[in-house]
Design a protein around this motif. Structure first.
Motif, PDB file in Angstrom:
ATOM      1  N   ILE A  16      28.749  42.986  41.451  1.00 15.15           N
ATOM      2  CA  ILE A  16      29.237  44.349  41.214  1.00 15.15           C
ATOM      3  C   ILE A  16      28.597  45.381  42.141  1.00 15.15           C
ATOM      4  N   MET A  48      38.911  44.013  37.997  1.00  8.49           N
ATOM      5  CA  MET A  48      38.017  43.022  37.395  1.00  8.49           C
ATOM      6  C   MET A  48      38.752  42.209  36.335  1.00  8.49           C
ATOM      7  N   GLY A 113      37.324  45.874  42.571  1.00  9.46           N
ATOM      8  CA  GLY A 113      37.065  45.399  41.214  1.00  9.46           C
ATOM      9  C   GLY A 113      37.302  43.906  41.094  1.00  9.46           C
ATOM     10  N   ALA A 116      34.482  42.106  42.823  1.00  9.83           N
ATOM     11  CA  ALA A 116      33.239  42.182  42.054  1.00  9.83           C
ATOM     12  C   ALA A 116      33.193  41.098  40.983  1.00  9.83           C
ATOM     13  N   SER A 120      30.890  37.660  41.144  1.00 15.97           N
ATOM     14  CA  SER A 120      29.937  37.423  40.057  1.00 15.97           C
ATOM     15  C   SER A 120      30.106  36.016  39.487  1.00 15.97           C
TER      16      SER A 120
END
Length: 236
Positions: A16, A48, A113, A116, A120
């Protein structure tokens, strides 16, 4: 248990925080007419959340397609269409999207987004490496490579849509389809070169992505002038 929690937190931060750094960079391109913060946050979160939809679909497609090149092309199509639909659903229809450059900025925000969340999850996987140094190297590669690829491919959609900003609905539909197809092409070419080049040549592929980003910055300046020219024309 504590180590697992720390691992999750480190992966989330590794995915992020770099995306937020890029977000700050790209928002500066629209600093004269900034977008509402709540819409920026909404677009980023939508990107995301899209990962949660894309991953199961890609996993299912992976059971159907065995050829790696075809599979990666299919995944590129799924991701690019999903990012566009996410932007269309949450921000592109709003009145705040009132300038051609706004379309590009919102597409980039959704892409960041998406990157990110994807990064992750990648850092949580065994592919990230068994040591801290390996994970850092992997994170850096995704920071300069995969993240910018998502930005570049989604920005292609935004740029094509921006060119039809003052056009008819049919014109906008045509440009939307064209933009998504071009984004899929860009994403697929990146995957093709990553798959077919030796490991030491991967950075060269990342270099082409950087050149694409530089070209994008130049195109954004043209789109900003298009906005000003349109406003001047309307006053005549």
């Amino acid at each position: 248990m504590l180590n697992e929690i720390l691992h999750v937190l480190a992966a989330a931060a590794g995915g992020i925080l770099p995306a937020l750094a890029w977000l700050w960079f790209w928002l500066r391109e629209d600093s004269k007419h900034p977008e509402p913060r709540q819409l920026i946050a909404l677009a980023f979160l939508a990107g995301m959340a899209t990962v949660a939809v894309v991953i199961p679909v890609e996993n299912y497609i992976g059971t159907l397609i065995k050829d790696q090149t075809v599979l990666f092309t299919a995944w590129s199509a799924i991701e690019e269409m999903s990012k566009y639909l996410a932007a269309l659903a949450v921000v592109l229809w709003r009145r705040e999207d009132d300038e051609p450059v706004d379309v590009v900025i919102y597409m980039i925000i959704v892409a960041l987004g998406f990157a990110a969340a994807e990064n992750s999850l990648f850092l949580l996987s065994p592919l990230a490496g068994n040591t801290l140094s390996q994970t850092i190297i992997t994170g850096n590669l995704r920071f300069v490579g995969a993240t910018l690829l998502h930005v570049l491919s989604s920005a292609v959609i935004g740029v094509v849509l921006a060119l039809s900003f003052y056009g008819t609905r049919l014109d906008k539909l045509y440009h939307a389809i064209t933009g998504v197809l071009l984004a899929i092409l860009v994403h697929s070419l990146f995957n093709f070169f990553i798959l077919n080049e030796p490991e030491e040549a991967v950075l060269r592929t990342f270099g082409f992505v950087w050149l694409g980003v530089i070209a994008l910055l130049a195109v954004l300046e043209f789109i900003k002038r298009m906005r000003r020219d349109s406003l001047s024309h309307n006053r005549l």
